[in-house]
Design a protein around this motif. Structure first.
Motif, PDB file in Angstrom:
ATOM      1  N   ASP A  17       0.823  -1.211   0.000  1.00 35.85           N
ATOM      2  CA  ASP A  17       0.000   0.000   0.000  1.00 35.85           C
ATOM      3  C   ASP A  17       0.855   1.258   0.000  1.00 35.85           C
ATOM      4  O   ASP A  17       0.523   2.249  -0.664  1.00 35.85           O
ATOM      5  CB  ASP A  17      -0.947  -0.007   1.194  1.00 35.85           C
ATOM      6  N   LEU A  18       1.979   1.236   0.725  1.00 35.20           N
ATOM      7  CA  LEU A  18       2.853   2.403   0.761  1.00 35.20           C
ATOM      8  C   LEU A  18       3.521   2.627  -0.593  1.00 35.20           C
ATOM      9  O   LEU A  18       3.676   3.767  -1.045  1.00 35.20           O
ATOM     10  CB  LEU A  18       3.905   2.229   1.853  1.00 35.20           C
ATOM     11  N   LEU A  19       3.907   1.529  -1.241  1.00 35.12           N
ATOM     12  CA  LEU A  19       4.534   1.634  -2.565  1.00 35.12           C
ATOM     13  C   LEU A  19       3.538   2.152  -3.588  1.00 35.12           C
ATOM     14  O   LEU A  19       3.884   2.988  -4.443  1.00 35.12           O
ATOM     15  CB  LEU A  19       5.086   0.271  -2.985  1.00 35.12           C
ATOM     16  N   LEU A  20       2.293   1.660  -3.514  1.00 30.58           N
ATOM     17  CA  LEU A  20       1.278   2.124  -4.454  1.00 30.58           C
ATOM     18  C   LEU A  20       0.942   3.600  -4.229  1.00 30.58           C
ATOM     19  O   LEU A  20       0.748   4.366  -5.186  1.00 30.58           O
ATOM     20  CB  LEU A  20       0.010   1.273  -4.319  1.00 30.58           C
ATOM     21  N   LYS A  21       0.902   3.995  -2.963  1.00 25.01           N
ATOM     22  CA  LYS A  21       0.619   5.390  -2.653  1.00 25.01           C
ATOM     23  C   LYS A  21       1.727   6.304  -3.164  1.00 25.01           C
ATOM     24  O   LYS A  21       1.469   7.383  -3.707  1.00 25.01           O
ATOM     25  CB  LYS A  21       0.439   5.562  -1.146  1.00 25.01           C
ATOM     26  N   ALA A  22       2.982   5.864  -2.986  1.00 23.83           N
ATOM     27  CA  ALA A  22       4.114   6.654  -3.478  1.00 23.83           C
ATOM     28  C   ALA A  22       4.089   6.774  -4.988  1.00 23.83           C
ATOM     29  O   ALA A  22       4.572   7.764  -5.564  1.00 23.83           O
ATOM     30  CB  ALA A  22       5.424   6.028  -3.018  1.00 23.83           C
ATOM     31  N   ALA A  23       3.527   5.758  -5.656  1.00 23.86           N
ATOM     32  CA  ALA A  23       3.440   5.790  -7.111  1.00 23.86           C
ATOM     33  C   ALA A  23       2.202   6.528  -7.608  1.00 23.86           C
ATOM     34  O   ALA A  23       1.967   6.596  -8.820  1.00 23.86           O
ATOM     35  CB  ALA A  23       3.437   4.364  -7.648  1.00 23.86           C
ATOM     36  N   GLY A  24       1.403   7.068  -6.688  1.00 21.18           N
ATOM     37  CA  GLY A  24       0.227   7.830  -7.073  1.00 21.18           C
ATOM     38  C   GLY A  24      -1.004   7.001  -7.365  1.00 21.18           C
ATOM     39  O   GLY A  24      -1.976   7.502  -7.934  1.00 21.18           O
ATOM     40  N   GLU A  25      -0.976   5.719  -6.964  1.00 20.86           N
ATOM     41  CA  GLU A  25      -2.122   4.841  -7.202  1.00 20.86           C
ATOM     42  C   GLU A  25      -3.198   5.058  -6.142  1.00 20.86           C
ATOM     43  O   GLU A  25      -2.895   5.264  -4.963  1.00 20.86           O
ATOM     44  CB  GLU A  25      -1.683   3.378  -7.196  1.00 20.86           C
ATOM     45  N   ASP A  26      -4.466   4.972  -6.571  1.00 20.34           N
ATOM     46  CA  ASP A  26      -5.577   5.063  -5.624  1.00 20.34           C
ATOM     47  C   ASP A  26      -5.891   3.706  -4.991  1.00 20.34           C
ATOM     48  O   ASP A  26      -6.501   3.644  -3.927  1.00 20.34           O
ATOM     49  CB  ASP A  26      -6.831   5.597  -6.330  1.00 20.34           C
ATOM     50  N   ASN A  27      -5.493   2.616  -5.646  1.00 19.86           N
ATOM     51  CA  ASN A  27      -5.749   1.276  -5.114  1.00 19.86           C
ATOM     52  C   ASN A  27      -4.684   0.913  -4.086  1.00 19.86           C
ATOM     53  O   ASN A  27      -3.543   1.390  -4.164  1.00 19.86           O
ATOM     54  CB  ASN A  27      -5.734   0.242  -6.234  1.00 19.86           C
ATOM     55  N   SER A  28      -5.049   0.056  -3.142  1.00 13.62           N
ATOM     56  CA  SER A  28      -4.059  -0.397  -2.161  1.00 13.62           C
ATOM     57  C   SER A  28      -4.482  -1.735  -1.588  1.00 13.62           C
ATOM     58  O   SER A  28      -5.665  -2.086  -1.584  1.00 13.62           O
ATOM     59  CB  SER A  28      -3.889   0.620  -1.032  1.00 13.62           C
ATOM     60  N   VAL A  29      -3.488  -2.478  -1.104  1.00 13.30           N
ATOM     61  CA  VAL A  29      -3.720  -3.743  -0.427  1.00 13.30           C
ATOM     62  C   VAL A  29      -2.630  -3.904   0.622  1.00 13.30           C
ATOM     63  O   VAL A  29      -1.472  -3.577   0.367  1.00 13.30           O
ATOM     64  CB  VAL A  29      -3.724  -4.926  -1.422  1.00 13.30           C
ATOM     65  N   SER A  30      -2.996  -4.359   1.813  1.00 14.55           N
ATOM     66  CA  SER A  30      -2.004  -4.481   2.882  1.00 14.55           C
ATOM     67  C   SER A  30      -2.498  -5.466   3.933  1.00 14.55           C
ATOM     68  O   SER A  30      -3.679  -5.811   3.987  1.00 14.55           O
ATOM     69  CB  SER A  30      -1.741  -3.127   3.547  1.00 14.55           C
ATOM     70  N   PHE A  31      -1.558  -5.916   4.772  1.00 18.47           N
ATOM     71  CA  PHE A  31      -1.926  -6.733   5.928  1.00 18.47           C
ATOM     72  C   PHE A  31      -0.914  -6.501   7.035  1.00 18.47           C
ATOM     73  O   PHE A  31       0.207  -6.044   6.809  1.00 18.47           O
ATOM     74  CB  PHE A  31      -1.991  -8.230   5.573  1.00 18.47           C
ATOM     75  N   TYR A  32      -1.336  -6.804   8.248  1.00 17.68           N
ATOM     76  CA  TYR A  32      -0.417  -6.838   9.384  1.00 17.68           C
ATOM     77  C   TYR A  32      -0.871  -7.933  10.323  1.00 17.68           C
ATOM     78  O   TYR A  32      -2.027  -8.364  10.305  1.00 17.68           O
ATOM     79  CB  TYR A  32      -0.389  -5.495  10.121  1.00 17.68           C
TER      80      TYR A  32
END
Length: 801
Positions: free
Chosen positions: A284-299
């Motif tokens: 999600d952080l990588l996608l956000k840095a690339a300007g993407e509106d989509n994201s996926v993450s887990f913890y």
């Protein structure tokens, strides 16, 4: 209130007479003897060792440690040499003079102090006693798991288990696992005794189990011990580490997709320890840095601590918290996750009686938000579990396990809430369901002769569907009816509702569940084993998709949904050869499941308050042959696993009338795999370089394809072949990994390694699904294959301090 009971092959009176007789025999055998007991721990970190062999040299007297490292051996008075052995650890021998009961705690040390917590030469059962009457059991240590190449560089317990016979997934990018042709919901998954309902992160790309926090993994594919209940296919029992009570330690890894860090150390001097393990993805952080509106993450977060009150009492507190989040632009948000906690008290009454009391809480929930339509959907299942287990070592030839448990379930199948005043969606809350499941059990391990050992037991389980919601009533008591004119199944006619108070019992079920297995030693290197188990399952996963999704909803048995009842028979041959350097396991099994639900054509499960109108009760059967050949010693170790199996289902119309599903004939279950071959190998070149490889081949998953089409009033309508009569193309791939440990770290407390892995080395485009449609340009029908993965390289740096 209705009550249903299944007595099984024997009556209650016969069972209790048999127990009293055997108990008297065992007490007689234990006279004029003394007991040595204690706990086996790792010398470097104080972790208890489950499955360590404790023997009196020169005799057939011995046993293995339980889940908490405790052992107890009873023998006639005399001088003995006590031998303690455990995979990857130095053997310990000590003289004891058994003229009175002895308390003897032992610390054992590893062969080496490399990066992995456990460095092994073999897995159980090769080094375990061939005479132990355990059927269809797999025990894996984390050292083996960490050596296997995996997708996206993340070590994965579940994907490692799927390399063994009888265990499969449902395709790439899918969560859960399937055992001997069973469904995902038929597996009981326990993490420190707490039930885990969804085992996947990122929709199946990762499992929820952080390998750095896990100590033991044991899968019961059959021959399920009487202390376990509630599922009809398998039990996966996973135990977290207790924490290092000798020194503070850090373990972690940095990967391309996620990173992890584990901290552990002593507490209260030498009386306790703690463990904290965290893991997070950063896509999600990588996608956000690339300007993407989509994201996926887990913890996820693993927590554990323990405190030794005295030599006979220890308290444990453990927890797990994990969550996934998925966002599709500004239109859709989803999150789901598990949470659990367990407060446990270990108590040693005396040198022969050990007990464990646990109070457990677990919860699974998901939340979907649709921004465009301005509403959200939430659902959850929560349970509270109290269990008390005892282990009584009456003599060297006889031991008893017994105990009881109760689980209270709170099912919240779904609630819709508008997220704005302008939302066109009205609030909706499906009926909340409640249930109480309880069980008592007793199980004996009985060595009849030096060559023949029996394990037999009985579990009685009961399940009460509790009130607090109305129950629909149908004409002729039929929630589903067959429309012979149209040739389809339809919802039955609702003629009223019956209200039940919150604490009122709607329906109660009860079942006797006998379990028995035996092991007969042919010689010191080979044995044959056989087993039978009957199990009952009272909760069901509602899903008419081929793979597990966060939308799947659990529901209890009740007036129209009966408990699943399974009988499984298994026979096996086990052999060590070439001085135990190699081992062979061959097992064959036959399993039946009654009351397995399936869904009528066109069923709708989303937002469904009366699920009984969408299903029919059927039956299931699975049978097969499993082979496992292992090389246990040397620079090169590994195994070849092969499964030949069949899994089928039949669903008749019954009281609803009509032919049933697939005209009442047997059809392939969604989890049928005729052939399943796995090859796994690890090669230790030197103290710096090691290599690993996996090779997998599976028969394609059963699917239903259209077999024709017709035009009606200008619409093109597809007709379909019989259910699950087609298959996806065969699945196969090869993975490789390279591990490099720099020499500069080998004699230092800080240790590091680089792991390069390549998933799907030859870039096979395995079909996750095949969809059918019409080419918009040519108008011709066409099939489209969807693949999740091609070749996937990954690089991870692991460290330990």
């Amino acid at each position: 209130m209705n009550r249903r009971s299944q007595l099984g092959p024997v009556t209650k009176s016969t069972v209790w007479l048999l127990w009293f007789f055997l108990l008297g025999c065992a007490l007689a055998m234990g006279q004029n003897s003394y007991t040595v007991s204690g706990t086996i721990t790792d010398k470097s970190n104080g972790e208890t060792l489950f499955g360590a062999s404790v023997l009196l040299a020169g005799t057939s007297i011995g046993g293995i440690t339980n889940e908490y490292g405790f052992y107890s051996i009873t023998a006639p008075a005399g001088e003995y040499t006590l031998r303690i052995t455990y995979m990857g650890y130095n053997e310990v021998q000590m003289k004891i003079n058994l003229v009175q009961d002895l308390k003897n705690d032992v610390e054992v040390s590893e062969f080496s102090t490399e990066l992995d917590e456990v460095v092994v030469t073999a897995d159980e059962p090769e080094r375990a006693l061939l005479g132990k009457p355990e059927m269809s059991v797999v025990k894996m240590n984390m050292g083996t798991v960490k050596q296997m190449p995996v997708v996206l560089g993340e070590v994965d317990v579940l994907k490692s288990l799927q390399m063994l016979p009888g265990v499969t997934n449902n395709g790439e990018g899918t969560g859960g696992f399937h055992v001997r042709g069973g469904a995902q919901d038929q597996n009981l998954v326990l993490l420190d005794e707490a039930i885990i309902y969804n085992t996947s992160h990122m929709f199946g790309f990762f499992s929820v189990f952080n390998a750095d926090a896990i100590k033991d993994v044991k899968l019961y594919k059959g021959g399920i011990p009487a202390r376990f209940g509630g599922r009809v296919s398998s039990v996966l029992d996973i135990r977290q580490k207790d924490g290092n009570n000798k020194n503070f330690a850090l373990t972690g890894g940095i990967g391309l997709i996620s990173s992890r860090l584990t901290a552990e150390g002593p507490l209260f001097g030498d009386k306790g320890s703690f463990l904290v393990a965290g893991r997070r993805s950063y896509v999600d952080l990588l996608l956000k840095a690339a300007g993407e509106d989509n994201s996926v993450s887990f913890y996820d977060l693993n927590l554990k601590t323990n405190y030794a009150i005295n030599a006979n009492n220890r308290l444990f507190l453990s927890g797990y918290f994990g969550r996934d989040a998925f966002k599709l632009g500004n239109s859709f948000d989803s999150s789901y996750g598990n949470a659990s906690g367990n407060l446990r008290w270990n108590h040693i009454f005396n040198d022969r009686l050990f007990s464990n009391l646990s109070a457990i809480w677990s919860r699974y929930d998901y939340d979907l938000e649709f921004a465009q339509d301005e509403f959200e959907w939430v659902s959850s299942i929560t349970n509270y579990n109290l269990k008390y287990d005892f282990k009584y070592y009456l003599s060297d030839a006889f031991s008893l396990d017994f105990g009881a448990n109760g689980i209270y379930y709170d099912f919240d199948p779904g609630e819709v809430n508008p997220t704005a005043d302008t939302s066109p969606v009205n609030p909706l809350k499906l009926d909340q369901k409640r249930a109480l499941e309880s069980g008592i059990y007793i199980n004996a391990e009985h060595k009849l002769t030096p060559s023949l050992t029996l394990q037999y037991g009985m579990r009685y389980s009961a399940f009460s569907r509790l009130g607090g919601q109305p129950i629909s009533e149908y004409a002729n008591d039929q929630p589903v009816v067959y429309n012979s004119l149209l040739g389809i199944y339809e919802r039955g006619e609702v003629i009223g509702e019956k209200e039940y108070a919150k604490n009122e019992t709607i329906e109660t079920f009860g079942n006797l569940e006998p379990r028995v297995s035996l092991a007969y030693l042919l010689n010191e290197d080979s044995s044959i084993k056989a087993g039978y188990s009957r199990t009952a399952q009272y909760i069901h996963l509602l899903s008419n998709t081929s793979s597990v999704t966060p939308l799947d909803v659990w529901t209890p048995s009740g007036p129209f949904i009966k408990p699943q009842l399974s009988n499984q028979y298994a026979v096996g041959y086990f052999r060590n050869f070439l001085d135990k350097a190699y081992s062979l396991e061959v097992e064959t099994y036959y399993k039946t499941v009654d009351n397995r639900i399936d869904y009528i054509d066109g069923s709708d499960l989303i937002g469904q308050n009366t699920i009984e109108t969408e299903i029919l009760n059927g039956e299931m059967r699975a049978y097969g042959l499993e082979l496992l050949l292992r090389k246990n010693e040397g620079d090169f170790t590994g195994w070849i696993a092969y499964t030949l199996s069949k899994s089928e289902q039949r669903t008749l119309g019954g009281n609803a009338g009509g032919p049933g599903i697939n005209d009442g004939d047997w059809y392939n279950s969604a989890f049928d795999r005729t052939h399943d071959v796995s090859v796994s190998g690890a090669y230790q070149l030197n103290d710096q370089w090691s290599f690993g490889t996996n090779l997998v081949f599976q028969t394609g998953r059963p699917v239903t394809y259209p077999n024709g089409q017709y035009v009606y009033e200008g619409l093109s309508i597809a007709s379909y072949a019989p259910r699950n009569s087609d298959r996806l193309p065969a699945y196969h791939r090869m993975d490789v990994s390279v591990n490099y440990k720099p020499r500069k770290y080998q004699n230092k407390r800080f240790k590091g390694e680089w792991v390069l892995s390549i998933y799907n080395l030859y870039n096979r485009k395995n079909a996750a699904s095949i969809s059918f449609g019409q080419n918009l340009e040519t108008g011709a029908n066409q099939a489209t294959r969807t693949a999740i993965f091609g070749i996937v390289p990954s690089l991870t740096y692991n460290f330990k301090f």
